[in-house]
Design a protein around this motif. Structure first.
Motif, PDB file in Angstrom:
ATOM      1  N   LYS A 186      29.983  36.400  38.431  1.00  0.00           N
ATOM      2  CA  LYS A 186      31.101  37.280  38.085  1.00  0.00           C
ATOM      3  C   LYS A 186      31.709  37.899  39.336  1.00  0.00           C
ATOM      4  O   LYS A 186      32.932  38.000  39.454  1.00  0.00           O
ATOM      5  CB  LYS A 186      30.643  38.380  37.128  1.00  0.00           C
ATOM      6  CG  LYS A 186      30.470  37.916  35.705  1.00  0.00           C
ATOM      7  CD  LYS A 186      30.044  39.061  34.808  1.00  0.00           C
ATOM      8  CE  LYS A 186      29.878  38.621  33.373  1.00  0.00           C
ATOM      9  NZ  LYS A 186      29.445  39.739  32.507  1.00  0.00           N
TER      10      LYS A 186
ATOM     11  N   SER B  18      35.463  37.290  40.640  1.00  0.00           N
ATOM     12  CA  SER B  18      36.348  38.421  40.900  1.00  0.00           C
ATOM     13  C   SER B  18      36.919  38.347  42.310  1.00  0.00           C
ATOM     14  O   SER B  18      38.116  38.572  42.524  1.00  0.00           O
ATOM     15  CB  SER B  18      35.578  39.724  40.703  1.00  0.00           C
ATOM     16  OG  SER B  18      36.373  40.815  41.051  1.00  0.00           O
TER      17      SER B  18
ATOM     18  N   GLN C 288      40.898  37.785  43.363  1.00  0.00           N
ATOM     19  CA  GLN C 288      41.638  38.686  44.242  1.00  0.00           C
ATOM     20  C   GLN C 288      42.257  37.920  45.400  1.00  0.00           C
ATOM     21  O   GLN C 288      43.342  38.250  45.860  1.00  0.00           O
ATOM     22  CB  GLN C 288      40.720  39.785  44.778  1.00  0.00           C
ATOM     23  CG  GLN C 288      40.318  40.788  43.724  1.00  0.00           C
ATOM     24  CD  GLN C 288      39.280  41.777  44.221  1.00  0.00           C
ATOM     25  OE1 GLN C 288      38.774  41.639  45.330  1.00  0.00           O
ATOM     26  NE2 GLN C 288      38.951  42.758  43.408  1.00  0.00           N
TER      27      GLN C 288
END
Length: 116
Positions: free
Chosen positions: A57, A61, A65
């Protein structure tokens, strides 16, 4: 990592021999020891999978980004290349048009004069 010995069905279907005072204490203890080992294995697997899930995760993430920035720069570069190509193609077409007017324009004018 240890392998899992019993399935839930194995635990459910387990039969113990009866002794004078009930089940054989030794057999029950051995079975429960194996059940405990299985649960320890399950706990270790769950912990390992949770850690991996958390790591994945975080990685996702981080990539999400980074993706908008890299995508924006790729699009910008792509448009820059397209604009440069368009300008170059436009210049070539203008030159070709002028050349055609010079070469074929004289032929067209001559044929028009011959028809008169």
């Amino acid at each position: 990592m240890a392998s899992i010995i019993f399935t839930p069905k194995d635990i459910f279907d387990q039969d113990f021999k009866t002794a004078v005072r009930g089940y054989s204490k030794q057999e029950v203890d051995e079975f429960l020891d194996d059940v405990i080992k299985d649960y320890e294995t399950y706990s270790a697997l769950v912990k390992e999978l949770r850690e991996e899930n958390s790591r994945l995760k975080q990685e996702l993430s981080k990539r999400m980004q980074e993706a908008p920035n890299s995508t924006a720069s790729q699009v910008h570069q792509s448009f820059g290349d397209t604009t440069q190509t368009t300008i170059t193609n436009f210049d070539i077409l203008k030159r070709l048009s002028r050349l055609e007017k010079e070469v074929f324009g004289k032929q067209i004018q001559a044929s028009e004069l011959n028809q008169l």
